[in-house]
Design an enzyme around this catalytic site. Structure first.
Site, PDB file in Angstrom:
ATOM      1  N   TRP A  74       4.192  -1.119  -7.289  1.00 40.11           N
ATOM      2  CA  TRP A  74       4.299  -0.682  -8.689  1.00 40.11           C
ATOM      3  C   TRP A  74       2.956  -0.248  -9.223  1.00 40.11           C
ATOM      4  O   TRP A  74       2.854   0.725  -9.986  1.00 40.11           O
ATOM      5  CB  TRP A  74       4.915  -1.790  -9.546  1.00 40.11           C
ATOM      6  CG  TRP A  74       6.280  -2.167  -9.077  1.00 40.11           C
ATOM      7  CD1 TRP A  74       6.678  -3.384  -8.596  1.00 40.11           C
ATOM      8  CD2 TRP A  74       7.442  -1.311  -8.998  1.00 40.11           C
ATOM      9  NE1 TRP A  74       8.004  -3.334  -8.224  1.00 40.11           N
ATOM     10  CE2 TRP A  74       8.499  -2.085  -8.469  1.00 40.11           C
ATOM     11  CE3 TRP A  74       7.675   0.009  -9.320  1.00 40.11           C
ATOM     12  CZ2 TRP A  74       9.775  -1.556  -8.256  1.00 40.11           C
ATOM     13  CZ3 TRP A  74       8.937   0.539  -9.110  1.00 40.11           C
ATOM     14  CH2 TRP A  74       9.977  -0.249  -8.589  1.00 40.11           C
ATOM     15  N   ASP A  75       1.905  -0.972  -8.850  1.00 43.23           N
ATOM     16  CA  ASP A  75       0.554  -0.542  -9.231  1.00 43.23           C
ATOM     17  C   ASP A  75       0.251   0.848  -8.681  1.00 43.23           C
ATOM     18  O   ASP A  75      -0.287   1.704  -9.381  1.00 43.23           O
ATOM     19  CB  ASP A  75      -0.482  -1.510  -8.641  1.00 43.23           C
ATOM     20  CG  ASP A  75      -0.693  -2.741  -9.490  1.00 43.23           C
ATOM     21  OD1 ASP A  75      -0.393  -2.711 -10.687  1.00 43.23           O
ATOM     22  OD2 ASP A  75      -1.172  -3.751  -8.935  1.00 43.23           O
ATOM     23  N   LEU A  76       0.565   1.031  -7.416  1.00 46.76           N
ATOM     24  CA  LEU A  76       0.225   2.290  -6.758  1.00 46.76           C
ATOM     25  C   LEU A  76       1.003   3.454  -7.366  1.00 46.76           C
ATOM     26  O   LEU A  76       0.454   4.519  -7.636  1.00 46.76           O
ATOM     27  CB  LEU A  76       0.498   2.182  -5.261  1.00 46.76           C
ATOM     28  CG  LEU A  76      -0.439   1.219  -4.511  1.00 46.76           C
ATOM     29  CD1 LEU A  76       0.134   0.867  -3.146  1.00 46.76           C
ATOM     30  CD2 LEU A  76      -1.835   1.820  -4.370  1.00 46.76           C
ATOM     31  N   ASP A 120       1.890  -6.177 -11.164  1.00 48.60           N
ATOM     32  CA  ASP A 120       2.821  -5.713 -10.142  1.00 48.60           C
ATOM     33  C   ASP A 120       3.854  -6.773  -9.765  1.00 48.60           C
ATOM     34  O   ASP A 120       5.063  -6.512  -9.765  1.00 48.60           O
ATOM     35  CB  ASP A 120       1.986  -5.315  -8.913  1.00 48.60           C
ATOM     36  CG  ASP A 120       2.846  -4.734  -7.827  1.00 48.60           C
ATOM     37  OD1 ASP A 120       3.552  -5.526  -7.163  1.00 48.60           O
ATOM     38  OD2 ASP A 120       2.847  -3.517  -7.650  1.00 48.60           O
ATOM     39  N   GLY A 134      -0.406   4.238 -10.722  1.00 48.80           N
ATOM     40  CA  GLY A 134      -1.694   4.940 -10.631  1.00 48.80           C
ATOM     41  C   GLY A 134      -1.521   6.424 -10.369  1.00 48.80           C
ATOM     42  O   GLY A 134      -2.155   7.265 -11.021  1.00 48.80           O
TER      43      GLY A 134
END
Lengths: 403, 403
Positions: A164-166, A134, A169
């Site tokens: 960005w991870d979220l 991220d 996902g």
């Protein structure tokens, strides 16, 4: 917990935020999500924040409602078990979410030899297989350089929310259902790769910011807490509370002007500058040098107790700046919010835990389910999916392949 | 563009970021997404950033590949047309994405009287129907207060990336497919409501941060650019380039130690402090007072041209701080990235535009499709979905109900 995805069975071999959160969203909509980890835990098993007893609050937050299988992935027998689970038969199985390397023992090519219609959703760092996280994506697309007050000069400000991870996902959960839908129509499996760095740069483009810098030839300035292109900033009340106040729609703007009783002053600015603010949030942003001081002065003479209900009654858009502990104790956000229920988590700690982030008025919300203990479902899953006898499972335990 | 969702037909009545981005993701996976707007544009039609000619780069970024229908939503006839489109027949239709008020003329109850199996995905501000935007949610859950350097005291730092909007949009696309899947199994429609504020607080909880503040009774400190609980921060090279350098896995850490030739110094700290950093990112965070200066000094003696390839060869995780215009001109991120193609957008400007953020090796990526001009598909959609004759459509134009 809702049951929209009840028939689905997903195997997840993953770590960190993006890939496990995809599994979480799927599980909270009713899918059976089986997370397979290294015995003793994968690289994210002990991630901070942790409890006094050392349990990862992070891990148990991202793995709620999943089943856990623990195998020794350092050994061929353990790897074979994971491959067998990911590709186990069943019309609603053969769905695999992972962030393992694209060309390793969990490559789609390898796995699809065991099950041709396998759907693999693979969260990656860079599209070429290189590592990215991220924070390394965020700096490369130019966000930290325009975050925070101009007084910081060219010192960048990293975000603390792994946005960005979220996003990756949630998009991975979406992509899994899209590929599964196509499989139901065509019988075809496939691999969907989602590199964090592509999510980052494509999103910057989706928001029009890539076109902006390319066509202007210039970077956006650092606007501090002002929302670019809109009317929005933090203001401090008479009792010292800080509020975020925004107006992006005509109604929010007219409500704000009325709530703060600044009609005359706003009309004067409109006259002097030959502009109308009623329907044009861009104009409100351009003339914030005149508008923001009006709002600032008006907010500063009123208490938050006075302003909150007034803003609400007029359809204004605002929010209090709260610390996270204030948020956690906020009755609307947590205590009285049907999304949350207080349950005992895997750590043994009891605290409010959310279920699905969505609400379905026509359905009954089932309470959230705690994260599993590592390997809690190893025996059950090996028996159910692979048809292993208790004798065979016992031997795998004895050999240290399963825990 | 991929064709995973080719049969689906989705009607979108929405504005701003979350709800339109859900439609965008669906369209880029092959669904027909019909965005219905007020004649002249909804509240987001002119949003910044805009081109020299006044076209919204933002709007054309978020509406790529959709069809556009423009009706007068201020009149009953226009509202009736939108309701008819959302509920038009077809097994793969009856899918509606919106951020309109929960109890207005686009309430699920009202629409489902026209089509009982309608799936509505409704992005909301607050769960009670009150307004909330990304920035008012972000401040309320406590993120701005822990963003940025400690030198800012208690001055909060808003994020500039609308992370909550983006997460909500991707989750909405996921939720639509989940509800559509259940409809295919049961024939049942339903409304899925996704309030931004629930996405915000549930995510804080999913990351373990709610449990952290509740169990410690304390807020997390402000760690500036340090990544909490891991080894990661910005460092400056000999040639003055700023890099984000992280190590969350054993491999990333051992690669970093090797690349920077700091084995001995790290071993000395491990000895002095009786700790091992090889497998414990939390320990690296706790002892960053000793580790970060080592990395800082080592990075400062090497150029970025030297470090990049070295880091890559050893599996280190790093990224350059780039301005957004540097990102836009980065060949890997944009020019040579198959996600992007240079096309003429609705504004008439030609620039690189992304398709789906995912890549499917087994499928051919179709080029991205520009955003529609407002009302470009009004006649086609009214004829196809509602079976209106050209005479009837002509009358709607004459009456100013359709444009």
């Amino acid at each position: 917990m809702y049951d929209l995805l009840k028939p689905l069975r997903i195997v997840e071999a993953s770590s960190f935020v993006a890939s496990p959160s995809a599994g979480l969203y799927l599980a909270q909509m009713g899918a059976t999500v089986i997370r397979v980890d290294q015995i003793g835990g994968g690289p994210d098993f002990n991630r901070w924040p942790r409890s006094d007893t050392g349990a990862s609050l992070y891990w148990e937050g991202l793995n709620k409602g999943k089943k856990s299988v623990a195998v020794d992935l350092g050994r061929p027998e353990g790897r074979a078990l994971l491959a067998a689970l990911a590709t186990a038969p069943g019309d609603d199985g053969g769905l695999f979410v992972t962030n393992y390397p694209v060309d390793g023992f969990l490559s789609h090519e390898t796995l699809s030899r065991r099950r041709a219609d396998l759907v693999t959703v693979r969260v990656m760092g860079q599209a070429n297989g290189g590592p990215a996280l991220d924070y390394t994506v965020n700096c490369a697309v130019g966000i930290p350089q325009i975050t925070g007050p101009a007084s910081l000069g060219d010192h960048p400000v990293n975000h603390v929310l792994p946005a960005w991870d979220l996003l990756t996902g949630a998009y991975a959960a979406f992509a899994l259902l899209a590929a599964e839908r196509q499989r139901r129509e065509t019988g075809r499996g496939q691999e969907v790769r989602i590199p964090l760095s592509d999510v980052g740069i494509a999103t910057i483009a989706n928001l029009g910011q890539l076109a902006e810098v390319l066509t202007t030839g210039d970077n956006r300035a650092r606007y501090g807490n002002d929302v670019y292109g809109a009317f929005g900033r933090d203001y401090v009340t008479a009792d010292g509370k800080r509020l975020m106040v925004m107006a992006i729609t005509p109604r929010q703007w007219s409500g704000l002007v009325k709530a703060l009783d600044i009609d005359d002053a706003v009309a004067r600015i409109e006259g002097e500058r030959d502009v109308s603010f009623a329907k044009d949030e861009g104009a409100r942003f351009e003339h914030r040098d005149a508008l923001a001081p009006l709002v600032e002065a008006a907010v500063a003479t009123r208490t938050s107790a006075e302003l909150g209900p007034l803003f609400d009654s007029l359809g204004c858009c605002w929010g209090p700046y709260q610390t996270m502990i204030e948020a956690a104790r906020d009755p609307v956000l947590v205590r009285d919010n049907p999304v949350f229920a207080t349950i005992e988590q895997a750590s043994g700690l009891t605290y409010p835990v959310p279920g699905a982030m969505a609400t379905i008025p026509q359905a009954t919300r089932q309470p959230p389910i705690r994260a599993p203990r590592l390997g809690e479902h190893s025996d059950e899953v090996l028996a159910d999916l692979l048809g292993l006898s208790s004798g065979a499972i016992g031997r795998l335990h004895d050999e240290g392949v399963v825990a």
